[in-house]
Design an enzyme around this catalytic site. Structure first.
Site, PDB file in Angstrom:
ATOM      1  N   GLU A 103      17.769 -32.235  51.831  1.00 20.95           N
ATOM      2  CA  GLU A 103      18.002 -32.613  53.227  1.00 20.95           C
ATOM      3  C   GLU A 103      17.381 -31.623  54.211  1.00 20.95           C
ATOM      4  O   GLU A 103      17.763 -31.578  55.376  1.00 20.95           O
ATOM      5  CB  GLU A 103      19.511 -32.760  53.510  1.00 20.95           C
ATOM      6  CG  GLU A 103      20.242 -33.744  52.624  1.00 20.95           C
ATOM      7  CD  GLU A 103      19.787 -35.202  52.745  1.00 20.95           C
ATOM      8  OE1 GLU A 103      18.888 -35.501  53.562  1.00 20.95           O
ATOM      9  OE2 GLU A 103      20.332 -36.037  52.001  1.00 20.95           O
ATOM     10  N   HIS A 148      28.372 -41.926  53.495  1.00 22.43           N
ATOM     11  CA  HIS A 148      27.718 -40.782  52.848  1.00 22.43           C
ATOM     12  C   HIS A 148      28.426 -39.464  53.192  1.00 22.43           C
ATOM     13  O   HIS A 148      28.919 -38.792  52.294  1.00 22.43           O
ATOM     14  CB  HIS A 148      26.235 -40.736  53.244  1.00 22.43           C
ATOM     15  CG  HIS A 148      25.472 -39.626  52.591  1.00 22.43           C
ATOM     16  ND1 HIS A 148      24.164 -39.744  52.186  1.00 22.43           N
ATOM     17  CD2 HIS A 148      25.831 -38.345  52.278  1.00 22.43           C
ATOM     18  CE1 HIS A 148      23.768 -38.611  51.634  1.00 22.43           C
ATOM     19  NE2 HIS A 148      24.767 -37.746  51.692  1.00 22.43           N
ATOM     20  N   HIS A 169      30.282 -34.141  52.001  1.00 26.19           N
ATOM     21  CA  HIS A 169      30.763 -35.507  51.800  1.00 26.19           C
ATOM     22  C   HIS A 169      32.274 -35.545  52.045  1.00 26.19           C
ATOM     23  O   HIS A 169      33.045 -35.974  51.174  1.00 26.19           O
ATOM     24  CB  HIS A 169      30.397 -35.981  50.391  1.00 26.19           C
ATOM     25  CG  HIS A 169      28.922 -35.940  50.104  1.00 26.19           C
ATOM     26  ND1 HIS A 169      28.386 -36.011  48.839  1.00 26.19           N
ATOM     27  CD2 HIS A 169      27.849 -35.851  50.954  1.00 26.19           C
ATOM     28  CE1 HIS A 169      27.059 -35.958  48.913  1.00 26.19           C
ATOM     29  NE2 HIS A 169      26.705 -35.847  50.184  1.00 26.19           N
ATOM     30  N   HIS A 186      26.112 -29.826  55.832  1.00 26.18           N
ATOM     31  CA  HIS A 186      26.312 -31.229  55.446  1.00 26.18           C
ATOM     32  C   HIS A 186      27.231 -31.272  54.243  1.00 26.18           C
ATOM     33  O   HIS A 186      27.061 -30.493  53.299  1.00 26.18           O
ATOM     34  CB  HIS A 186      24.966 -31.877  55.084  1.00 26.18           C
ATOM     35  CG  HIS A 186      25.094 -33.160  54.324  1.00 26.18           C
ATOM     36  ND1 HIS A 186      25.686 -34.284  54.862  1.00 26.18           N
ATOM     37  CD2 HIS A 186      24.719 -33.511  53.069  1.00 26.18           C
ATOM     38  CE1 HIS A 186      25.645 -35.267  53.975  1.00 26.18           C
ATOM     39  NE2 HIS A 186      25.074 -34.819  52.874  1.00 26.18           N
ATOM     40  N   GLU A 204      44.523 -31.500  68.755  1.00 29.04           N
ATOM     41  CA  GLU A 204      43.453 -30.520  68.972  1.00 29.04           C
ATOM     42  C   GLU A 204      42.045 -31.112  69.048  1.00 29.04           C
ATOM     43  O   GLU A 204      41.114 -30.446  69.497  1.00 29.04           O
ATOM     44  CB  GLU A 204      43.452 -29.511  67.815  1.00 29.04           C
ATOM     45  CG  GLU A 204      44.737 -28.755  67.648  1.00 29.04           C
ATOM     46  CD  GLU A 204      44.670 -27.384  68.291  1.00 29.04           C
ATOM     47  OE1 GLU A 204      43.992 -26.528  67.728  1.00 29.04           O
ATOM     48  OE2 GLU A 204      45.285 -27.189  69.339  1.00 29.04           O
TER      49      GLU A 204
HETATM   50  O1  2HA Z   1      21.975 -33.525  47.445  1.00 32.18           O
HETATM   51  O2  2HA Z   1      24.362 -34.243  49.747  1.00 32.18           O
HETATM   52  O3  2HA Z   1      22.613 -35.804  50.892  1.00 32.18           O
HETATM   53  C1  2HA Z   1      22.969 -33.266  48.251  1.00 32.18           C
HETATM   54  C2  2HA Z   1      23.280 -34.248  49.261  1.00 32.18           C
HETATM   55  C3  2HA Z   1      22.245 -35.203  49.703  1.00 32.18           C
HETATM   56 ZN    ZN Z   2      24.850 -35.820  51.032  1.00 33.54          ZN
END
Ligand code: 2HA
Ligand code: ZN
Length: 282
Positions: free
Chosen positions: A127, A221, A152, A150, A180
Site C-alpha cells: 500500500e 477492507h 483492518h 492502515h 468523545e
Molecule cells: O497487505 O492490509 O491492504 C496488507 C494490507 C493490504
Molecule cells: Zn489492508
C-alpha cells in the site's frame, strides 16, 4: 596491558534500541493483539527526521534502490520507516530488520533508497502508493503531519456492510456512538468506493480524501488514519473503531435514548472544536 587499552569495539545499536524501530515494533504488536492485523494485514509508514536517522544508521550507505510506480518527487530527500510487504505484524518485535525498512526518497525524487531493514530482498508495503500520496496531501494541510496507519479494524469493517456509505451519515452515526468522537474527529471521516487494494488508483482516491479528512475508510477492507505521531494516528483509528463497535452492538436493538445533535453541537463548543458543517441536523 589492561583490557581497556585494546578495546576498539564500538557497539552497534540493536534494532530495538533505535527509538523509531522500537515504536514501530510496539504499535504493530499492539494492533495485531487488537485483532486488526490478521496474517499480513495492515501497514504503517512514518516520516523520520534526517538527524534522528543519522544518529543510529549510516545514511551514506544505500543498501539497494527501488523504483516506485507512482510519483514521489514531492517527497525527495525525505526519510521513512515502513512495514514490509507480506510481513506479519505479530513478528515485528522478534525480527524488526526483516519486517521493517528505513527508506529515503532519492534527491531527484525518482527512486527509493533502502538504508536499513527489509532484509532478504523484502520490499515496502503493497500500500505504499496510498501511504506516500497521503503523506504528500496531509503535509500540504499540516506541516506537522508524520504518520499513516492502515489496518483492518474489525467493527469499522463490519459497519461498512450495514450502514450507508455516505460520508456525512457515516460520520454522524459515529459521532453519536461515543461522547468523545466529535472532539477527536470533528472533521469527520472520508470513504472511498470499494476498490482493488495495492493499486495507484486506490492510493490516489485515498489521498484525494486526505485533503479534507485525517481518516479514510475502505469499505469491506479497513481504515487509514493519519497524525503527527503514531499515538495520534493510532488514537484516531481506535476512537473510530470504538464507535463502530458500539454501533454494531446496538444497531439492531430498540434505542431508549441517544446523544442528540444539539447536544453534540454543545459538546463541540465546550471542547473548542468546529464540527464539519452539514453533518449535524440542527
Ligand atoms: O497487505 O492490509 O491492504 C496488507 C494490507 C493490504
Ligand atoms: Zn489492508
Amino acid at each position: 596491558m589492561s583490557p581497556s587499552s585494546v578495546n576498539e569495539y564500538v557497539a552497534q545499536p540493536q534494532p530495538l534500541d533505535i527509538p523509531f524501530v522500537h515504536e514501530m515494533a510496539k504499535i504493530t504488536l499492539c494492533m495485531w493483539r487488537s485483532g486488526w492485523d490478521e496474517r499480513n494485514g495492515g501497514n504503517i509508514s512514518c516520516i523520520l527526521e534526517e538527524q534522528e536517522v543519522a544518529r543510529y544508521l549510516d545514511i551514506t550507505q544505500v543498501q539497494r534502490t527501488l523504483e516506485p510506480t507512482f510519483p514521489v518527487a514531492e517527497l525527495a530527500g525525505m526519510y521513512f520507516i515502513v512495514t514490509g510487504s507480506g510481513k506479519y505484524f505479530k513478528n515485528v518485535m522478534d525480527d524488526p530488520e526483516s519486517n521493517l525498512g528505513v527508506l529515503r526518497v532519492s534527491a531527484d525524487g525518482q527512486r527509493l533508497e533502502v538504508l536499513w531493514g527489509l532484509s532478504n530482498g523484502a520490499v515496502p508495503t503493497s500500500e505504499l502508493p496510498a501511504h506516500f500520496m497521503t503523506h504528500i496531501e496531509r503535509l500540504h494541510v499540516d506541516p506537522q503531519h508524520r504518520v499513516v496507519i492502515h489496518n483492518h479494524a474489525t467493527h469499522t469493517l463490519a459497519m461498512t456492510f450495514v450502514h450507508e456509505l455516505d460520508e456525512r451519515q457515516f460520520t454522524r452515526t459515529l459521532w453519536q456512538m461515543c461522547t468523545e468522537c466529535i472532539v477527536v474527529f470533528p472533521d469527520g471521516i472520508g470513504i472511498v468506493p470499494w476498490m482493488i487494494p495495492g493499486t495507484s488508483e486506490i492510493g490516489r482516491a485515498t489521498a484525494d480524501k486526505m485533503k479534507q479528512y485525517r481518516a479514510v475508510i475502505w469499505p469491506q477492507h479497513g481504515i487509514f488514519g493519519t497524525g503527527n505521531s503514531i499515538d495520534e494516528a493510532f488514537g484516531l483509528i481506535e476512537t473510530i473503531e470504538k464507535a463502530a463497535q458500539i454501533y454494531m452492538l446496538i444497531a439492531h436493538l430498540p434505542l431508549c435514548q441517544k446523544i442528540t445533535d444539539p447536544q453534540l453541537a454543545e459538546l463541540a463548543k465546550a471542547f473548542g472544536v468546529t464540527p464539519r458543517t452539514g453533518i449535524l441536523q440542527l
